[in-house]
Design a protein around this motif. Structure first.
Motif, PDB file in Angstrom:
ATOM      1  N   LYS A  82       0.857  -1.286   0.091  1.00  0.00           N
ATOM      2  CA  LYS A  82       0.017  -0.031  -0.009  1.00  0.00           C
ATOM      3  C   LYS A  82       1.038   1.291   0.136  1.00  0.00           C
ATOM      4  CE  LYS A  82      -3.944  -1.891   2.309  1.00  0.00           C
ATOM      5  NZ  LYS A  82      -4.830  -1.962   3.496  1.00  0.00           N
ATOM      6  N   LEU A  83       2.020   1.127   0.532  1.00  0.00           N
ATOM      7  CA  LEU A  83       3.088   2.236   0.590  1.00  0.00           C
ATOM      8  C   LEU A  83       3.569   2.563  -0.754  1.00  0.00           C
ATOM      9  CD1 LEU A  83       4.780   1.441   3.944  1.00  0.00           C
ATOM     10  CD2 LEU A  83       2.947   3.167   3.624  1.00  0.00           C
ATOM     11  N   ILE A  84       3.514   1.599  -1.712  1.00  0.00           N
ATOM     12  CA  ILE A  84       4.102   2.102  -2.947  1.00  0.00           C
ATOM     13  C   ILE A  84       3.165   2.349  -3.887  1.00  0.00           C
ATOM     14  CG2 ILE A  84       5.785   0.494  -4.510  1.00  0.00           C
ATOM     15  CD1 ILE A  84       6.466  -1.588  -2.420  1.00  0.00           C
ATOM     16  N   ILE A  85       3.440   3.641  -4.304  1.00  0.00           N
ATOM     17  CA  ILE A  85       2.532   4.171  -5.385  1.00  0.00           C
ATOM     18  C   ILE A  85       3.098   4.413  -6.484  1.00  0.00           C
ATOM     19  CG2 ILE A  85       1.071   5.293  -3.514  1.00  0.00           C
ATOM     20  CD1 ILE A  85       2.550   7.801  -3.893  1.00  0.00           C
ATOM     21  N   ALA A  86       4.165   4.252  -6.907  1.00  0.00           N
ATOM     22  CA  ALA A  86       5.063   4.452  -7.845  1.00  0.00           C
ATOM     23  C   ALA A  86       4.570   3.551  -8.999  1.00  0.00           C
ATOM     24  CB  ALA A  86       6.496   4.759  -7.856  1.00  0.00           C
ATOM     25  N   GLU A  87       4.770   3.809 -10.251  1.00  0.00           N
ATOM     26  CA  GLU A  87       4.219   2.657 -11.238  1.00  0.00           C
ATOM     27  C   GLU A  87       5.474   1.869 -11.723  1.00  0.00           C
ATOM     28  OE1 GLU A  87       1.291   2.362 -13.064  1.00  0.00           O
ATOM     29  OE2 GLU A  87       0.204   3.848 -11.723  1.00  0.00           O
ATOM     30  N   SER A  88       5.076   0.548 -11.856  1.00  0.00           N
ATOM     31  CA  SER A  88       5.810  -0.125 -12.477  1.00  0.00           C
ATOM     32  C   SER A  88       7.101  -0.601 -11.589  1.00  0.00           C
ATOM     33  CB  SER A  88       6.552   0.175 -13.878  1.00  0.00           C
ATOM     34  OG  SER A  88       5.135   0.281 -14.829  1.00  0.00           O
ATOM     35  N   LYS A  89       6.860  -0.749 -10.322  1.00  0.00           N
ATOM     36  CA  LYS A  89       7.971  -0.853  -9.413  1.00  0.00           C
ATOM     37  C   LYS A  89       8.173  -2.614  -9.202  1.00  0.00           C
ATOM     38  CE  LYS A  89       9.801   2.987  -8.159  1.00  0.00           C
ATOM     39  NZ  LYS A  89      11.185   3.446  -8.390  1.00  0.00           N
ATOM     40  N   LEU A  90       9.357  -2.901  -9.223  1.00  0.00           N
ATOM     41  CA  LEU A  90       9.587  -4.350  -9.174  1.00  0.00           C
ATOM     42  C   LEU A  90       9.517  -4.789  -7.779  1.00  0.00           C
ATOM     43  CD1 LEU A  90       9.920  -6.473 -11.349  1.00  0.00           C
ATOM     44  CD2 LEU A  90      12.417  -6.239 -10.955  1.00  0.00           C
ATOM     45  N   PRO A  98       0.197 -17.694   1.361  1.00  0.00           N
ATOM     46  CA  PRO A  98      -0.649 -18.835   0.830  1.00  0.00           C
ATOM     47  C   PRO A  98      -0.609 -18.947  -0.742  1.00  0.00           C
ATOM     48  CG  PRO A  98      -1.745 -17.797   2.594  1.00  0.00           C
ATOM     49  CD  PRO A  98      -0.501 -16.822   2.247  1.00  0.00           C
ATOM     50  N   PRO A  99      -0.991 -20.112  -1.169  1.00  0.00           N
ATOM     51  CA  PRO A  99      -1.283 -20.099  -2.775  1.00  0.00           C
ATOM     52  C   PRO A  99      -2.337 -19.194  -3.076  1.00  0.00           C
ATOM     53  CG  PRO A  99      -1.110 -22.213  -1.666  1.00  0.00           C
ATOM     54  CD  PRO A  99      -1.185 -21.168  -0.554  1.00  0.00           C
ATOM     55  N   LEU A 100      -1.861 -18.502  -4.247  1.00  0.00           N
ATOM     56  CA  LEU A 100      -2.663 -17.505  -4.937  1.00  0.00           C
ATOM     57  C   LEU A 100      -2.615 -16.161  -4.408  1.00  0.00           C
ATOM     58  CD1 LEU A 100      -5.812 -19.638  -5.920  1.00  0.00           C
ATOM     59  CD2 LEU A 100      -3.999 -19.233  -7.402  1.00  0.00           C
ATOM     60  N   THR A 101      -1.740 -15.779  -3.456  1.00  0.00           N
ATOM     61  CA  THR A 101      -1.695 -14.585  -2.900  1.00  0.00           C
ATOM     62  C   THR A 101      -0.969 -13.531  -3.762  1.00  0.00           C
ATOM     63  OG1 THR A 101      -1.829 -15.439  -0.582  1.00  0.00           O
ATOM     64  CG2 THR A 101      -0.987 -13.212  -0.795  1.00  0.00           C
ATOM     65  N   THR A 102      -0.002 -14.084  -4.699  1.00  0.00           N
ATOM     66  CA  THR A 102       0.514 -13.140  -5.390  1.00  0.00           C
ATOM     67  C   THR A 102      -0.345 -12.662  -6.485  1.00  0.00           C
ATOM     68  OG1 THR A 102       2.658 -14.521  -5.087  1.00  0.00           O
ATOM     69  CG2 THR A 102       2.476 -13.039  -6.952  1.00  0.00           C
ATOM     70  N   ASP A 103      -0.908 -13.641  -6.927  1.00  0.00           N
ATOM     71  CA  ASP A 103      -2.024 -13.365  -8.061  1.00  0.00           C
ATOM     72  C   ASP A 103      -2.912 -12.219  -7.622  1.00  0.00           C
ATOM     73  OD1 ASP A 103      -0.879 -14.957  -9.804  1.00  0.00           O
ATOM     74  OD2 ASP A 103      -2.115 -16.397  -9.493  1.00  0.00           O
ATOM     75  N   TYR A 104      -3.638 -12.648  -6.420  1.00  0.00           N
ATOM     76  CA  TYR A 104      -4.374 -11.564  -5.706  1.00  0.00           C
ATOM     77  C   TYR A 104      -3.791 -10.322  -5.571  1.00  0.00           C
ATOM     78  CZ  TYR A 104      -6.296  -9.163  -1.739  1.00  0.00           C
ATOM     79  OH  TYR A 104      -6.973  -8.285  -0.533  1.00  0.00           O
ATOM     80  N   PHE A 105      -2.561 -10.241  -5.052  1.00  0.00           N
ATOM     81  CA  PHE A 105      -1.870  -8.813  -4.994  1.00  0.00           C
ATOM     82  C   PHE A 105      -1.741  -8.301  -6.321  1.00  0.00           C
ATOM     83  CE2 PHE A 105       0.456 -10.283  -1.030  1.00  0.00           C
ATOM     84  CZ  PHE A 105      -0.671  -9.522  -0.068  1.00  0.00           C
ATOM     85  N   LYS A 106      -1.177  -9.023  -7.470  1.00  0.00           N
ATOM     86  CA  LYS A 106      -1.218  -8.445  -8.688  1.00  0.00           C
ATOM     87  C   LYS A 106      -2.447  -7.763  -9.178  1.00  0.00           C
ATOM     88  CE  LYS A 106       1.042 -11.138 -11.503  1.00  0.00           C
ATOM     89  NZ  LYS A 106       1.483 -12.673 -11.952  1.00  0.00           N
ATOM     90  N   ASP A 107      -3.511  -8.621  -8.904  1.00  0.00           N
ATOM     91  CA  ASP A 107      -4.632  -8.012  -9.558  1.00  0.00           C
ATOM     92  C   ASP A 107      -5.114  -6.875  -8.634  1.00  0.00           C
ATOM     93  OD1 ASP A 107      -7.202  -8.515 -11.063  1.00  0.00           O
ATOM     94  OD2 ASP A 107      -7.988  -8.747  -9.130  1.00  0.00           O
ATOM     95  N   LYS A 108      -4.868  -6.606  -7.418  1.00  0.00           N
ATOM     96  CA  LYS A 108      -5.254  -5.496  -6.700  1.00  0.00           C
ATOM     97  C   LYS A 108      -4.466  -4.462  -6.985  1.00  0.00           C
ATOM     98  CE  LYS A 108      -6.678  -4.402  -1.879  1.00  0.00           C
ATOM     99  NZ  LYS A 108      -6.757  -4.909  -0.495  1.00  0.00           N
ATOM    100  N   TYR A 109      -3.061  -4.658  -7.166  1.00  0.00           N
ATOM    101  CA  TYR A 109      -1.828  -3.642  -7.352  1.00  0.00           C
ATOM    102  C   TYR A 109      -1.703  -3.756  -8.627  1.00  0.00           C
ATOM    103  CZ  TYR A 109      -2.659  -3.492  -2.274  1.00  0.00           C
ATOM    104  OH  TYR A 109      -3.034  -3.660  -0.800  1.00  0.00           O
ATOM    105  N   LYS A 110      -2.340  -3.240  -9.625  1.00  0.00           N
ATOM    106  CA  LYS A 110      -2.026  -3.280 -10.915  1.00  0.00           C
ATOM    107  C   LYS A 110      -0.916  -2.606 -11.500  1.00  0.00           C
ATOM    108  CE  LYS A 110      -6.375  -4.940 -12.712  1.00  0.00           C
ATOM    109  NZ  LYS A 110      -7.478  -5.065 -11.168  1.00  0.00           N
ATOM    110  N   HIS A 111      -0.576  -1.602 -10.681  1.00  0.00           N
ATOM    111  CA  HIS A 111       0.491  -0.685 -11.002  1.00  0.00           C
ATOM    112  C   HIS A 111       2.001  -1.318 -10.644  1.00  0.00           C
ATOM    113  CE1 HIS A 111      -0.267   0.082  -6.861  1.00  0.00           C
ATOM    114  NE2 HIS A 111       1.057   0.953  -6.858  1.00  0.00           N
TER     115      HIS A 111
END
Length: 547
Positions: A82-90, A98-111
């Motif tokens: 939530k603290l990272i607002i800059a675009e396309s940060k790696l 847990p399984p599918l958490t990364t996908d959940y985060f990628k969908d929620k924090y699309k930037h």
């Protein structure tokens, strides 16, 4: 210009990755952690979270502890995102999720470009030879796994190539496969440890030497030696620590929530509890006791497993006696754990005196074998505190008012909300808790819940009285206030019952060295915890799961 790498979270893993990325001076390496004590200890830790948005790669190494319901708590990881607002940060997540958490985060924090990589740095305190010696130094790891979109994993691998070199294996995969891989490894290690501990117990029963059997077993080249030794039997058996218990619990719960009940892994988890408990002293811990239909007990106690029926307790006592145990004092239980057991009751509830009389009448239990921890605040001062107050207020539909008092948002189910309130409450100062009582005292209906001074004096004739926190909080915080609480509790009870109070009980067993030293300095002979510290009479473990 060097690329900037920021390590977020400076625990054991974070420190290892700080050292890794500093190797050969390829990167401009920074650390961010909002822990004030760590900031004082390590001058180079950044206090301003803007460093996250200024970095090219953010490596997240924060805890994912076990929630009370057994799930993995990913809230700290998400608080960083939530603290990272800059675009396309790696972003590279090294925290176990847990399984599918990364996908959940990628969908929620699309930037953000988020990759997960399982971590193998550990806190083992024994020697590992090659090729197992990567548990302390990242650069010694023979392979690295990166789960996520290929363009993102490809770019992150380049950050590792330049340091770890060409002889390592760099594996790209789906995020969910990398996530499951981490749980699979820790679950396997847990199962192997349990397997060996079970055979250690089997060897004892047949008067065989486990180490001799182990050496014979390991002659089979299909069996590896790791995790097969039973270390110091004066310590707790099986597995503990920060990783295996919470990761095993996490994959069990998240699998179940997604439609599959992993019964084998449940058995491993339960076996760990069983074997560890079987090797503890036989000091039983009791909170609420249901014994009469006239009792009006809040249903929340059932949810938190904080209640036992008298019939269940009586059955446990009967089983101990059938197995040849006798009621003993705390000292006898410590000195001869194969011979004696005792029962400690926390909270000072009004039903406790009736239960004491029932046990004494039926079993002729001696005074020293029944220990009752009294909260002076609840019983004498009538300043009600602790989870009991929260339960009562919730039952009276005041849960939103409590969240408003603590300036927090209510989330999830009623039980998740209570769990959150409990955590907030436990970490609060005595000043805040007194304000809490003053704010809600008119709404509390607890007058008959706790023993009166008269009942405590009566109980002291047939059982041991021990003291407790005045405010039912985590006493490792605000240590100066804790000293006052511990001393006042002892003095008040000694003045009331006219005899020495030599035992102190920690709230939920939470303690540290400083708190143990306080109890010793104030004059207590023993302190009761939940987790046992072998040989330490100021952190004596008790059995919670015995029914």
């Amino acid at each position: 210009m060097k690329k900037k790498v920021c390590i977020c979270g400076y625990g054991y893993v974070g420190k290892a990755y700080y050292e890794f990325f500093k190797l050969y001076n390829h990167y401009d390496v920074h650390v961010y952690d909002n822990d004030i004590e760590l900031q004082k200890k390590y001058h180079y830790i950044e206090k301003d979270n803007s460093v996250l948005n200024e970095s090219d790669l953010i490596v997240i190494c924060v805890p994912t502890p076990k929630k009370e319901n057994g799930d993995a708590d990913i809230s700290i990881v998400e608080s960083v995102l939530k603290l990272i607002i800059a675009e396309s940060k790696l972003i590279l997540i090294k925290s176990t999720i847990p399984p599918l958490t990364t996908d959940y985060f990628k969908d929620k924090y699309k930037h953000l470009r988020i990759v997960f990589s399982p971590e193998y740095i550990g806190e083992s305190n024994y020697y590992f030879p090659e090729p197992y010696d990567f548990n302390r130094e990242v650069v010694k790891m023979p392979y690295f796994i990166f789960g996520g979109d290929e363009k993102d994993t490809e770019e992150i691998m380049k950050y590792f190539y330049i340091i770890a070199g060409p002889v390592k294996e760099y594996i790209q995969t789906k995020a969910v496969e990398a996530e499951i891989c981490k749980y699979m490894e820790n679950s396997f290690l847990a199962a192997k440890i349990i397997f060996c501990n079970e055979f250690n117990e089997i060897c004892k029963k047949f008067n065989a030497d486990y180490n001799a059997v182990r050496e014979l077993w390991l002659k089979d080249p299909r069996i590896t030696k790791t995790n097969t030794l039973i270390y110091n039997e004066d310590k707790e058996y099986c597995f503990g620590g920060k990783c295996l218990p919470k990761d095993l619990s996490g994959i069990i719960n998240h699998s179940y929530n997604n439609g599959y009940n992993p019964l084998f892994l449940r058995t491993v988890y339960e076996s760990n509890t069983r074997i560890r408990d079987n090797n503890k002293k036989h000091i039983l811990m009791v909170y609420r006791v249901y014994y009469s239909k006239d009792q009006n007990i809040n249903s929340m106690y059932l949810y938190d497993n904080m209640i036992i029926t008298y019939l269940q307790l009586d059955t446990v006592i009967g089983n101990y006696i059938k197995r040849g145990y006798s009621f003993g004092s705390l000292e006898e239980c410590i000195r001869e754990p194969d011979k004696y057991f005792c029962i400690s009751f926390d909270g000072g509830f009004s039903e406790h005196i009736d239960i004491a009389k029932k046990i004494i009448d039926k079993y002729n239990a001696k005074k020293e074998s029944l220990i009752f921890s009294i909260n002076v605040g609840n019983s004498i001062y009538k300043q009600y505190t602790g989870i009991d107050v929260i339960y009562d207020l919730v039952e009276n539909e005041k849960i939103d008012d409590i969240f408003n008092f603590f300036n927090e948002n209510r989330t999830g189910s009623i039980y998740e909300s209570i769990s959150k309130l409990k955590t907030i409450y436990m970490k609060s100062s005595t000043k805040i808790l007194l304000n809490f009582y003053n704010n809600f005292s008119k709404d509390c209906k607890l007058d008959n819940l706790f023993m009166t001074s008269k009942q405590i004096k009566e109980l002291s004739k047939i059982a041991i009285i021990s003291s407790y926190s005045l405010y039912c909080r985590d006493m490792t915080n605000f240590i100066d206030s804790s000293k006052v609480e511990i001393l006042n509790s002892k003095n008040e009870l000694e003045n009331l019952i006219n005899e020495e109070v030599s035992i102190f009980s920690y709230v939920e067993g939470i303690n540290n060295f400083e708190l143990q030293k306080l109890c010793e300095d104030i004059g207590y002979k023993y302190s009761l915890s939940i987790k046992d510290k072998i040989g330490n009479k100021y952190s004596i473990g008790r059995r919670c799961n015995y029914v």
